[in-house]
Design an enzyme around this catalytic site. Sequence first.
Site, PDB file in Angstrom:
ATOM      1  N   GLN A 268       0.851  -1.401  -0.162  1.00 26.48           N
ATOM      2  CA  GLN A 268       0.002   0.085  -0.017  1.00 26.48           C
ATOM      3  C   GLN A 268       0.754   1.458  -0.103  1.00 26.48           C
ATOM      4  OE1 GLN A 268      -2.752  -1.649   3.223  1.00 26.48           O
ATOM      5  NE2 GLN A 268      -4.023  -0.438   2.242  1.00 26.48           N
TER       6      GLN A 268
ATOM      7  N   HIS B  66       1.069  -9.320   4.576  1.00 29.60           N
ATOM      8  CA  HIS B  66      -0.322  -8.553   4.393  1.00 29.60           C
ATOM      9  C   HIS B  66      -0.727  -8.491   2.880  1.00 29.60           C
ATOM     10  CE1 HIS B  66      -2.146  -4.746   6.477  1.00 29.60           C
ATOM     11  NE2 HIS B  66      -2.999  -4.824   5.208  1.00 29.60           N
TER      12      HIS B  66
ATOM     13  N   ASN C 168      -1.770 -10.759   8.489  1.00 25.35           N
ATOM     14  CA  ASN C 168      -2.818  -9.802   8.478  1.00 25.35           C
ATOM     15  C   ASN C 168      -4.089  -9.990   7.956  1.00 25.35           C
ATOM     16  OD1 ASN C 168      -3.653  -6.863   8.949  1.00 25.35           O
ATOM     17  ND2 ASN C 168      -4.117  -7.125   6.937  1.00 25.35           N
ATOM     18  N   GLU C 169      -5.300 -10.178   8.857  1.00 25.55           N
ATOM     19  CA  GLU C 169      -6.689 -10.467   8.300  1.00 25.55           C
ATOM     20  C   GLU C 169      -6.685 -11.358   7.358  1.00 25.55           C
ATOM     21  OE1 GLU C 169      -8.222  -6.929   7.004  1.00 25.55           O
ATOM     22  OE2 GLU C 169      -8.143  -5.656   8.742  1.00 25.55           O
TER      23      GLU C 169
ATOM     24  N   TYR D 111     -13.276  -1.932  12.469  1.00 27.97           N
ATOM     25  CA  TYR D 111     -13.364  -0.736  11.500  1.00 27.97           C
ATOM     26  C   TYR D 111     -15.066  -0.443  11.651  1.00 27.97           C
ATOM     27  CZ  TYR D 111      -9.219  -0.538   9.173  1.00 27.97           C
ATOM     28  OH  TYR D 111      -7.823  -0.361   9.238  1.00 27.97           O
TER      29      TYR D 111
ATOM     30  N   GLU E 139      -5.126  -2.051  14.125  1.00 28.99           N
ATOM     31  CA  GLU E 139      -5.606  -1.193  13.039  1.00 28.99           C
ATOM     32  C   GLU E 139      -7.026  -0.652  13.553  1.00 28.99           C
ATOM     33  OE1 GLU E 139      -6.060  -2.510   9.012  1.00 28.99           O
ATOM     34  OE2 GLU E 139      -4.250  -3.443   8.719  1.00 28.99           O
TER      35      GLU E 139
ATOM     36  N   TRP F  52      -4.767   3.044  11.795  1.00 28.93           N
ATOM     37  CA  TRP F  52      -4.668   2.905  10.534  1.00 28.93           C
ATOM     38  C   TRP F  52      -5.177   4.138   9.501  1.00 28.93           C
ATOM     39  CZ3 TRP F  52      -2.189  -0.717   7.564  1.00 28.93           C
ATOM     40  CH2 TRP F  52      -2.305  -0.525   6.082  1.00 28.93           C
TER      41      TRP F  52
ATOM     42  N   GLU G  75      -5.574   1.989  -1.162  1.00 28.64           N
ATOM     43  CA  GLU G  75      -6.577   1.197  -0.408  1.00 28.64           C
ATOM     44  C   GLU G  75      -7.302  -0.040  -1.451  1.00 28.64           C
ATOM     45  OE1 GLU G  75      -7.521   1.112   2.383  1.00 28.64           O
ATOM     46  OE2 GLU G  75      -9.399  -0.095   2.135  1.00 28.64           O
ATOM     47  N   TRP G  76      -6.295  -0.821  -1.817  1.00 26.32           N
ATOM     48  CA  TRP G  76      -6.679  -2.159  -2.413  1.00 26.32           C
ATOM     49  C   TRP G  76      -7.608  -1.897  -3.769  1.00 26.32           C
ATOM     50  CZ3 TRP G  76      -2.971  -4.742  -0.754  1.00 26.32           C
ATOM     51  CH2 TRP G  76      -2.351  -4.813   0.336  1.00 26.32           C
TER      52      TRP G  76
HETATM   53  C1  GBH Z   1      -8.116  -3.489   6.527  1.00 27.87           C
HETATM   54  O1  GBH Z   1      -8.846  -4.119   6.073  1.00 27.87           O
HETATM   55  C2  GBH Z   1      -6.527  -3.751   5.899  1.00 27.87           C
HETATM   56  O2  GBH Z   1      -5.712  -4.573   6.893  1.00 27.87           O
HETATM   57  C3  GBH Z   1      -5.948  -2.502   5.394  1.00 27.87           C
HETATM   58  O3  GBH Z   1      -4.761  -3.164   4.415  1.00 27.87           O
HETATM   59  C4  GBH Z   1      -6.856  -1.610   4.763  1.00 27.87           C
HETATM   60  O4  GBH Z   1      -6.215  -0.637   4.259  1.00 27.87           O
HETATM   61  C5  GBH Z   1      -7.717  -1.099   5.996  1.00 27.87           C
HETATM   62  O5  GBH Z   1      -8.313  -2.223   6.432  1.00 27.87           O
HETATM   63  C6  GBH Z   1      -8.750  -0.201   5.318  1.00 27.87           C
HETATM   64  O6  GBH Z   1      -9.653  -0.934   4.480  1.00 27.87           O
HETATM   65  O7  GBH Z   1     -17.149  -4.299   4.021  1.00 27.87           O
HETATM   66  O8  GBH Z   1     -19.116  -3.467   4.385  1.00 27.87           O
HETATM   67  O9  GBH Z   1     -18.725  -5.920   5.061  1.00 27.87           O
HETATM   68  C7  GBH Z   1     -10.229  -3.974   6.659  1.00 27.87           C
HETATM   69  C8  GBH Z   1     -11.242  -4.978   5.951  1.00 27.87           C
HETATM   70  C9  GBH Z   1     -13.131  -3.574   6.505  1.00 27.87           C
HETATM   71  C10 GBH Z   1     -13.304  -5.984   5.828  1.00 27.87           C
HETATM   72  C11 GBH Z   1     -14.167  -3.585   7.147  1.00 27.87           C
HETATM   73  C12 GBH Z   1     -14.617  -6.112   6.477  1.00 27.87           C
HETATM   74  C13 GBH Z   1     -16.678  -4.756   6.988  1.00 27.87           C
HETATM   75  C14 GBH Z   1     -17.658  -3.893   6.553  1.00 27.87           C
HETATM   76  N1  GBH Z   1     -12.580  -4.905   6.488  1.00 27.87           N
HETATM   77  N2  GBH Z   1     -15.278  -4.842   6.353  1.00 27.87           N
HETATM   78  S1  GBH Z   1     -18.192  -4.288   4.918  1.00 27.87           S
END
Ligand code: GBH
EC number: 3.2.1.21
Length: 463
Positions: free
Chosen positions: A21, A122, A166-167, A296, A371, A417, A424-425
């Site tokens: 990223q 990651h 990571n995740e 998040y 994060e 974060w 952002e992917w």
């Molecule tokens: C993280 O992913 C990553 O580790 C990071 O690289 C990334 O930049 C950052 O967060 C911001 O995106 O999508 O409506 O179902 C977080 C991924 C975010 C996946 C919240 C599940 C739930 C809401 N997660 N999401 S929804």
Amino acid sequence: MTGMGVIPKDFLLGAATAAYQIEGAAHEDGRGPSIWDTFSHTPGRTWNGDTGDVAADHYNRLDADLDLMQSLGLEAYRFSISWPRVQPGARGSLNAKGVAFYSRLVDGLLARGIRPVATLYHWDLPQELEDAGGWPARDTAERFAEYAARTVEVLGDRVAMWTTLNEPWCSAFLGYGAGAHAPGRTNGAAALAAMHHLNLAHGLAVPEIRRAARNSPEVSATLNFHVPRPGSDDAEEAVRRIDALANRSFTEPILRGDYPDDLLLDTAGVTDWAFVRDGDLAKIAAPIDVLGVNYYSTVTVKEWDGRSPRVGNDGHGAASGSPWPGSEHVEFLPQPGPQTDMGWNIAPDALEELLLRLARDYPGTPLLITENGAAFPDVVVDGRVRDSARQDFIERHLAATIRAREAGVDVRGYLVWSLMDNFEWGYGYSKRFGIVRVDYDTQERIVKDSGRRYAELIQTRSL
Ligand code: GBH
């Protein structure tokens, strides 16, 4: 002292990033391709066709970025190591130039009194491993453990905190189920096999890290948590299903050595689970020292009634597949209340609740917020970035974390974060999460108001 909170001295405050990223330098110093290079260069996969080729050019701006971290007073910096940069092709000895970069990063952090928190994976799987089957193939787990051992051998004398993955939920279910992330596959059975092999990769790597490190490091995994809320009176079942697939699919094997029975039942029509071999679960449950928590937002779910038009299965854009194998009928309802630029709702109370739940369900496992943060469009006025919404988001989530700690949860710190705006992917550069703004034309960094406030919080330790 209403509205005021004291942040304890031993509570670690820092910021996080990830290699693909921010680094850029996709073709420099012998770095090999990863699945994210392939995915982002495939037309239609990312917003605007954006790629991480240049990103925030952190690879070439390391010293200035280290100074920036110091100027913010960060106590910890969480970064990830790019597997294809240190072990291009994912086999054999390491690429000295790739190692040299991370060695300089670690030394630079230590020289500035910043604690390095290194993540080994990651999401940037070497493309060669994807070509050989990717995470649905068992060998990928073995390759990861070997890469982890070799990498910790060269950096483990100076890094005291390692995170394996990571995740892994995102790697497995967004990568192989929804197709919204690299490698963009859409097969529920493959996603579940990927989930298991990610768990196995973690478990195989833990003893390798301890053996290679020589300094008794803290070893962790970082999971992203969905906090599902009922979207109707009879949504208990939907909440349970999403919690099983998103959360307990990783916490139970890693922290308790078993897959949940309800997860096995929910997915029985998708896979026979033959990928789980004797002895795997004991390996996956290798004791860890810390659990990394990425949080998040909440999600609101209910069972589809089979009649009304079905609401999309989450906020992952144009993805053609589903990240919920066996539970595709669960509807994800529009979120009530205020949202970030990602369309994710703002719910700091749910973070407090999540921490209390983890402490109750998995006692004895210290937690670290690895994060938490928010995307908002920046308002730039006279060269100053007025991002009060992000500042407010961070303060409220940090306060929620401190409340959980005061209630007895062993939560060791909070890493925002992200340090800086980045790729952002699937959303490319259209979403900004940084407390530092990156101007992608000039690569100039500007500390946002949220960054200034964060620096002040670290110094004054009061909210
Ligand atoms: C993280 O992913 C990553 O580790 C990071 O690289 C990334 O930049 C950052 O967060 C911001 O995106 O999508 O409506 O179902 C977080 C991924 C975010 C996946 C919240 C599940 C739930 C809401 N997660 N999401 S929804």
